[in-house]
Design a protein around this motif. Structure first.
Motif, PDB file in Angstrom:
ATOM      1  N   GLU A 203       0.703  -1.220  -0.085  1.00  0.00           N
ATOM      2  CA  GLU A 203       0.131   0.160  -0.035  1.00  0.00           C
ATOM      3  C   GLU A 203       0.728   1.247   0.004  1.00  0.00           C
ATOM      4  OE1 GLU A 203      -3.518   2.249   2.523  1.00  0.00           O
ATOM      5  OE2 GLU A 203      -2.665   0.384   3.126  1.00  0.00           O
ATOM      6  N   VAL A 204       0.574   2.269  -0.838  1.00  0.00           N
ATOM      7  CA  VAL A 204       1.219   3.430  -1.087  1.00  0.00           C
ATOM      8  C   VAL A 204       0.077   4.593  -0.935  1.00  0.00           C
ATOM      9  CG1 VAL A 204       2.600   5.159  -2.448  1.00  0.00           C
ATOM     10  CG2 VAL A 204       3.077   2.754  -2.556  1.00  0.00           C
ATOM     11  N   ARG A 205       0.118   5.092   0.238  1.00  0.00           N
ATOM     12  CA  ARG A 205      -1.009   5.944   0.511  1.00  0.00           C
ATOM     13  C   ARG A 205      -0.723   7.468   0.381  1.00  0.00           C
ATOM     14  NH1 ARG A 205      -3.736   4.594   6.181  1.00  0.00           N
ATOM     15  NH2 ARG A 205      -3.873   2.745   5.156  1.00  0.00           N
ATOM     16  N   ARG A 206      -1.267   7.950  -0.698  1.00  0.00           N
ATOM     17  CA  ARG A 206      -0.824   9.511  -0.874  1.00  0.00           C
ATOM     18  C   ARG A 206      -1.850  10.291   0.097  1.00  0.00           C
ATOM     19  NH1 ARG A 206       0.835  12.089  -5.701  1.00  0.00           N
ATOM     20  NH2 ARG A 206       0.201  14.364  -5.662  1.00  0.00           N
ATOM     21  N   ILE A 207      -0.713  11.307   1.019  1.00  0.00           N
ATOM     22  CA  ILE A 207      -1.508  12.113   2.098  1.00  0.00           C
ATOM     23  C   ILE A 207      -1.257  13.516   1.749  1.00  0.00           C
ATOM     24  CG2 ILE A 207      -0.993  10.537   3.841  1.00  0.00           C
ATOM     25  CD1 ILE A 207       1.470  11.858   4.863  1.00  0.00           C
ATOM     26  N   ALA A 208      -0.495  13.774   0.522  1.00  0.00           N
ATOM     27  CA  ALA A 208      -0.375  15.245   0.113  1.00  0.00           C
ATOM     28  C   ALA A 208       0.236  15.113  -1.305  1.00  0.00           C
ATOM     29  CB  ALA A 208       0.331  16.094   1.272  1.00  0.00           C
ATOM     30  N   LEU A 209      -0.202  16.012  -1.964  1.00  0.00           N
ATOM     31  CA  LEU A 209      -1.332  17.079  -2.290  1.00  0.00           C
ATOM     32  C   LEU A 209      -2.319  15.852  -2.551  1.00  0.00           C
ATOM     33  CD1 LEU A 209      -0.642  20.627  -2.943  1.00  0.00           C
ATOM     34  CD2 LEU A 209      -2.007  19.528  -1.200  1.00  0.00           C
ATOM     35  N   THR A 210      -3.591  15.968  -2.176  1.00  0.00           N
ATOM     36  CA  THR A 210      -4.679  15.168  -2.957  1.00  0.00           C
ATOM     37  C   THR A 210      -5.683  16.237  -3.518  1.00  0.00           C
ATOM     38  OG1 THR A 210      -6.115  15.326  -0.735  1.00  0.00           O
ATOM     39  CG2 THR A 210      -4.548  13.450  -1.032  1.00  0.00           C
ATOM     40  N   MET A 211      -6.502  15.760  -4.330  1.00  0.00           N
ATOM     41  CA  MET A 211      -7.359  16.600  -4.985  1.00  0.00           C
ATOM     42  C   MET A 211      -8.622  17.192  -3.936  1.00  0.00           C
ATOM     43  SD  MET A 211      -8.457  18.498  -7.264  1.00  0.00           S
ATOM     44  CE  MET A 211      -6.909  17.947  -8.529  1.00  0.00           C
ATOM     45  N   GLU A 212      -8.746  16.324  -2.901  1.00  0.00           N
ATOM     46  CA  GLU A 212      -9.586  16.714  -1.960  1.00  0.00           C
ATOM     47  C   GLU A 212      -9.070  18.150  -0.908  1.00  0.00           C
ATOM     48  OE1 GLU A 212     -11.275  15.215   2.396  1.00  0.00           O
ATOM     49  OE2 GLU A 212     -10.331  13.913   1.221  1.00  0.00           O
ATOM     50  N   GLN A 213      -7.690  17.821  -1.078  1.00  0.00           N
ATOM     51  CA  GLN A 213      -7.198  19.002   0.035  1.00  0.00           C
ATOM     52  C   GLN A 213      -6.875  20.320  -1.213  1.00  0.00           C
ATOM     53  OE1 GLN A 213      -3.468  17.308   0.579  1.00  0.00           O
ATOM     54  NE2 GLN A 213      -4.088  16.047   2.286  1.00  0.00           N
ATOM     55  N   VAL A 214      -6.893  20.201  -2.469  1.00  0.00           N
ATOM     56  CA  VAL A 214      -6.893  21.214  -3.359  1.00  0.00           C
ATOM     57  C   VAL A 214      -7.797  21.943  -3.490  1.00  0.00           C
ATOM     58  CG1 VAL A 214      -6.855  21.917  -5.781  1.00  0.00           C
ATOM     59  CG2 VAL A 214      -5.048  20.229  -4.835  1.00  0.00           C
ATOM     60  N   ARG A 215      -9.242  21.138  -3.445  1.00  0.00           N
ATOM     61  CA  ARG A 215     -10.633  21.547  -3.578  1.00  0.00           C
ATOM     62  C   ARG A 215     -11.026  22.375  -2.236  1.00  0.00           C
ATOM     63  NH1 ARG A 215     -12.269  16.413  -5.636  1.00  0.00           N
ATOM     64  NH2 ARG A 215     -12.342  16.824  -7.978  1.00  0.00           N
ATOM     65  N   ARG A 216     -10.438  21.885  -0.923  1.00  0.00           N
ATOM     66  CA  ARG A 216     -10.752  22.474   0.131  1.00  0.00           C
ATOM     67  C   ARG A 216      -9.865  23.887   0.374  1.00  0.00           C
ATOM     68  NH1 ARG A 216     -10.588  19.139   6.193  1.00  0.00           N
ATOM     69  NH2 ARG A 216     -11.400  21.060   7.446  1.00  0.00           N
ATOM     70  N   TYR A 217      -8.782  23.678   0.404  1.00  0.00           N
ATOM     71  CA  TYR A 217      -7.869  24.888   0.611  1.00  0.00           C
ATOM     72  C   TYR A 217      -7.409  25.857  -0.409  1.00  0.00           C
ATOM     73  CZ  TYR A 217      -7.451  22.050   5.087  1.00  0.00           C
ATOM     74  OH  TYR A 217      -7.821  21.576   6.214  1.00  0.00           O
ATOM     75  N   ARG A 218      -7.696  25.409  -1.886  1.00  0.00           N
ATOM     76  CA  ARG A 218      -7.325  26.413  -2.858  1.00  0.00           C
ATOM     77  C   ARG A 218      -6.295  26.990  -2.802  1.00  0.00           C
ATOM     78  NH1 ARG A 218     -11.634  27.126  -6.017  1.00  0.00           N
ATOM     79  NH2 ARG A 218     -10.896  29.202  -6.765  1.00  0.00           N
ATOM     80  N   PRO A 219      -5.179  26.278  -2.793  1.00  0.00           N
ATOM     81  CA  PRO A 219      -3.581  26.746  -2.767  1.00  0.00           C
ATOM     82  C   PRO A 219      -3.477  27.432  -4.428  1.00  0.00           C
ATOM     83  CG  PRO A 219      -3.649  24.465  -3.053  1.00  0.00           C
ATOM     84  CD  PRO A 219      -4.938  24.734  -2.713  1.00  0.00           C
ATOM     85  N   PRO A 220      -2.537  28.218  -4.430  1.00  0.00           N
ATOM     86  CA  PRO A 220      -2.256  28.819  -5.737  1.00  0.00           C
ATOM     87  C   PRO A 220      -1.866  27.651  -6.862  1.00  0.00           C
ATOM     88  CG  PRO A 220      -1.027  30.040  -4.061  1.00  0.00           C
ATOM     89  CD  PRO A 220      -1.473  28.711  -3.522  1.00  0.00           C
ATOM     90  N   ALA A 221      -1.997  27.942  -8.102  1.00  0.00           N
ATOM     91  CA  ALA A 221      -2.007  27.084  -9.109  1.00  0.00           C
ATOM     92  C   ALA A 221      -1.025  27.405 -10.004  1.00  0.00           C
ATOM     93  CB  ALA A 221      -3.206  26.809  -9.656  1.00  0.00           C
ATOM     94  N   ASN A 222      -0.276  26.636 -10.862  1.00  0.00           N
ATOM     95  CA  ASN A 222       0.235  26.755 -11.889  1.00  0.00           C
ATOM     96  C   ASN A 222      -0.072  25.846 -13.281  1.00  0.00           C
ATOM     97  OD1 ASN A 222       2.230  28.628 -10.739  1.00  0.00           O
ATOM     98  ND2 ASN A 222       3.541  27.027 -10.042  1.00  0.00           N
ATOM     99  N   PHE A 223      -0.386  26.464 -14.194  1.00  0.00           N
ATOM    100  CA  PHE A 223      -0.639  25.515 -15.289  1.00  0.00           C
ATOM    101  C   PHE A 223       0.511  24.290 -15.563  1.00  0.00           C
ATOM    102  CE2 PHE A 223      -2.615  29.668 -16.264  1.00  0.00           C
ATOM    103  CZ  PHE A 223      -4.016  29.443 -16.056  1.00  0.00           C
ATOM    104  N   VAL A 224      -0.305  23.168 -15.892  1.00  0.00           N
ATOM    105  CA  VAL A 224       0.279  22.134 -16.335  1.00  0.00           C
ATOM    106  C   VAL A 224       1.237  22.328 -17.785  1.00  0.00           C
ATOM    107  CG1 VAL A 224      -1.012  20.307 -15.270  1.00  0.00           C
ATOM    108  CG2 VAL A 224      -1.480  20.926 -17.677  1.00  0.00           C
TER     109      VAL A 224
END
Length: 285
Positions: A203-224
């Protein structure tokens, strides 16, 4: 505090503002017990919309920090260089002193007998300072894999996890990486390759960053990056085609994502599955 004047410098308004902002950010992290690297400090400037995330701005901050420290305006002790570390030998005056040092370094394994045996893996070496204090406190192994992990490191980890399983425990990798096409792929690739070398699922459990965190805290974004071959799949899978790095999150928020001893790793690991960083002010993309 280690502010020493070596070379006087007259700062222009723009660079004076950078010095003042740097001291403010440094003081915030100093209060939490963290020392920042140049790159960590730069990411804080970017996340606060003080600088653009481009190489030219990074170089500007780098020059300003050199001038600021030489001019006695910025504390030397609060900016660290993790890349250039002097390797030193340990010496002792007599055998008794060596025995005293051994006694101080003695540690028992708190994870022996637990159901889970976790490790923390993080994408950026520059962010090791974010995780090492909590990992030291709970004696959890940690690894900065510097982007994509090497075949040798994956093979060794797979064999290590197979050995853990043979002893009746469950290995668990808590993974932190950017939320971009490569960062998401990295988590999935890690799980696939570990299963290959361990001979069974890990098991590899991703604890950051998750899309749930992105939606909740709305950090600054850069384009892919459009040239990234993984971008089309990433855009299909996630509603926000933006590069959102673990580097943008605060260290104290990451600390809340790791398992705690006390109630056992089983309960802690389940809690980590739904964990998100601590309170943060929402920011617009």
């Amino acid at each position: 505090m280690a502010r020493e004047l070596f070379i006087p410098h007259r700062f222009r308004a723009h660079t004076r503002a950078l010095v003042d902002h740097a001291n403010t950010i440094i003081a915030e992290y100093q209060a939490q017990g963290f020392r920042l690297t140049l790159r960590q400090l730069f990411y804080q400037f970017v996340s606060r919309d003080l600088l653009e995330n481009i190489q030219k701005q990074y170089r500007t901050l780098q020059r300003t920090l050199v001038n600021g420290r030489n001019a006695g305006e910025i504390d030397w002790d609060e900016i660290e260089d993790r890349e250039r570390v002097m390797q030193r030998w340990a010496f002792f005056r007599n055998p008794a002193e060596r025995l005293e040092a051994a006694a101080r370094s003695y540690r028992e394994d708190p994870w022996a007998g637990q159901r889970y045996r976790p490790e923390v893996w993080i994408e950026k070496e520059a962010l090791v300072g974010v995780i090492e204090a909590i990992c030291h406190e709970y004696r959890v192994p940690y690894l900065a894999h510097k982007g994509g992990n090497s075949a040798s490191a994956m093979y060794e980890a797979g064999k290590r996890f197979a050995d853990i399983i043979s002893q009746g425990q469950i290995p668990l990798v808590l993974h932190l990486a950017d939320h971009d096409p490569t960062g998401v792929f990295m988590t999935e690739d890690t799980e696939e390759r570990l299963a290959l070398y361990a001979g069974q699922p890990i098991e590899v459990r991703r604890i950051a960053l998750t899309m749930e965190q992105v939606r909740r805290y709305r950090p600054p974004a850069n384009f892919v990056k459009e040239k990234d071959k993984r971008t089309p799949d990433y855009v299909r899978r996630f509603p926000h085609p933006s590069v959102l790095g673990a580097r943008r999150s605060e260290p104290d928020r990451h600390r809340q994502s790791y398992p705690r001893r006390g109630d056992g790793v089983d309960r802690a690991a389940k809690a980590a599955e739904g964990a998100t960083p601590g309170e943060a002010q929402p920011q617009a993309y």
